[in-house]
Design a protein around this motif. Structure first.
Motif, mmCIF file in Angstrom:
data_model
loop_
_atom_site.group_PDB
_atom_site.id
_atom_site.type_symbol
_atom_site.label_atom_id
_atom_site.label_comp_id
_atom_site.label_asym_id
_atom_site.label_seq_id
_atom_site.Cartn_x
_atom_site.Cartn_y
_atom_site.Cartn_z
ATOM 1 N N GLU A 29 1.021 -1.190 0.124
ATOM 2 C CA GLU A 29 0.179 0.055 -0.083
ATOM 3 C C GLU A 29 0.848 1.230 0.030
ATOM 4 O OE1 GLU A 29 -2.516 -0.615 3.295
ATOM 5 O OE2 GLU A 29 -3.591 -2.144 2.392
ATOM 6 N N LEU A 30 2.082 1.190 0.799
ATOM 7 C CA LEU A 30 2.833 2.095 0.898
ATOM 8 C C LEU A 30 3.513 2.705 -0.560
ATOM 9 C CD1 LEU A 30 4.342 1.908 4.250
ATOM 10 C CD2 LEU A 30 2.948 3.944 3.716
ATOM 11 N N HIS A 31 3.739 1.576 -1.374
ATOM 12 C CA HIS A 31 4.574 1.793 -2.502
ATOM 13 C C HIS A 31 3.370 2.343 -3.403
ATOM 14 C CE1 HIS A 31 8.700 0.980 -2.250
ATOM 15 N NE2 HIS A 31 8.683 -0.123 -1.453
ATOM 16 N N PHE A 32 2.265 1.699 -3.573
ATOM 17 C CA PHE A 32 1.329 2.299 -4.116
ATOM 18 C C PHE A 32 0.805 3.776 -4.014
ATOM 19 C CE2 PHE A 32 -2.872 2.648 -6.190
ATOM 20 C CZ PHE A 32 -2.724 1.952 -7.487
ATOM 21 N N ALA A 33 1.022 3.977 -2.895
ATOM 22 C CA ALA A 33 0.509 5.501 -2.547
ATOM 23 C C ALA A 33 1.716 6.565 -3.095
ATOM 24 C CB ALA A 33 0.670 5.655 -1.025
ATOM 25 N N LEU A 34 2.907 5.722 -3.223
ATOM 26 C CA LEU A 34 3.998 6.756 -3.675
ATOM 27 C C LEU A 34 3.952 6.738 -5.186
ATOM 28 C CD1 LEU A 34 7.306 5.382 -1.558
ATOM 29 C CD2 LEU A 34 6.359 7.576 -1.600
ATOM 30 N N TYR A 35 3.507 5.645 -5.833
ATOM 31 C CA TYR A 35 3.387 5.560 -7.190
ATOM 32 C C TYR A 35 2.270 6.716 -7.392
ATOM 33 C CZ TYR A 35 1.460 4.377 -11.640
ATOM 34 O OH TYR A 35 0.866 4.615 -12.887
ATOM 35 N N LEU A 36 1.159 6.626 -6.688
ATOM 36 C CA LEU A 36 0.046 7.619 -7.150
ATOM 37 C C LEU A 36 0.413 9.222 -6.919
ATOM 38 C CD1 LEU A 36 -3.085 5.998 -5.560
ATOM 39 C CD2 LEU A 36 -2.610 6.210 -7.931
ATOM 40 N N GLU A 37 1.560 9.290 -6.139
ATOM 41 C CA GLU A 37 1.698 10.750 -5.638
ATOM 42 C C GLU A 37 3.055 11.285 -6.611
ATOM 43 O OE1 GLU A 37 3.988 13.322 -2.010
ATOM 44 O OE2 GLU A 37 3.031 11.198 -1.689
ATOM 45 N N HIS A 38 3.770 10.383 -6.907
ATOM 46 C CA HIS A 38 5.085 10.417 -7.803
ATOM 47 C C HIS A 38 5.172 9.951 -9.189
ATOM 48 C CE1 HIS A 38 6.818 12.592 -4.245
ATOM 49 N NE2 HIS A 38 6.512 11.408 -3.543
ATOM 50 N N GLY A 39 4.398 9.022 -9.308
ATOM 51 C CA GLY A 39 4.382 8.165 -10.631
ATOM 52 C C GLY A 39 5.752 7.464 -11.072
ATOM 53 N N TYR A 40 6.236 7.089 -10.177
ATOM 54 C CA TYR A 40 7.523 6.217 -10.550
ATOM 55 C C TYR A 40 7.279 4.731 -10.830
ATOM 56 C CZ TYR A 40 10.772 10.026 -9.259
ATOM 57 O OH TYR A 40 11.409 11.280 -9.110
ATOM 58 N N LEU A 41 7.759 4.050 -11.821
ATOM 59 C CA LEU A 41 7.470 2.946 -12.293
ATOM 60 C C LEU A 41 8.131 1.824 -11.058
ATOM 61 C CD1 LEU A 41 6.752 0.563 -14.167
ATOM 62 C CD2 LEU A 41 8.821 0.600 -15.056
ATOM 63 N N GLU A 42 8.957 2.280 -10.376
ATOM 64 C CA GLU A 42 9.633 1.389 -9.507
ATOM 65 C C GLU A 42 8.708 1.267 -8.147
ATOM 66 O OE1 GLU A 42 13.380 3.443 -11.074
ATOM 67 O OE2 GLU A 42 11.153 4.106 -10.770
ATOM 68 N N ASP A 43 7.919 2.074 -8.032
ATOM 69 C CA ASP A 43 6.833 2.115 -6.806
ATOM 70 C C ASP A 43 5.524 1.322 -7.330
ATOM 71 O OD1 ASP A 43 8.013 3.283 -4.641
ATOM 72 O OD2 ASP A 43 7.866 5.162 -5.769
#
Length: 79
Positions: free
Chosen positions: A31-45
């Motif tokens: 969930e934390l990585h998905f939230a980071l993806y939604l906020e910043h858009g990095y493929l890694e997350d």
């Protein structure tokens, strides 16, 4: 089972310093990585979230991230 999560991910310049690490469950980690993806858009997350959620294997995750980094690389004649 607990995971160590980088508050600022290494791909964003975060370190392994204990002040940048928290212990979370696997579900929380995804969930934390998905939230980071939604906020910043990095493929890694995005990849981390899906791999942690069991939606892809670690080999598939590595291939996706490697393929993206190879696409982003600036190729020169010397290479």
């Amino acid at each position: 089972m607990k995971h160590k999560h980088h508050i600022i991910p290494k791909h964003m310049g975060g370190s392994d310093d204990p002040t940048n690490l928290i212990e979370v469950s696997i579900e929380q980690h995804a969930e934390l990585h998905f939230a980071l993806y939604l906020e910043h858009g990095y493929l890694e997350d995005w990849v981390a979230a899906h791999a942690l959620a069991g939606q892809m294997t670690s080999d598939e995750a590595r291939r996706l991230v490697t393929a993206q980094s190879n696409r982003d690389r600036v190729w020169t004649e010397e290479m």
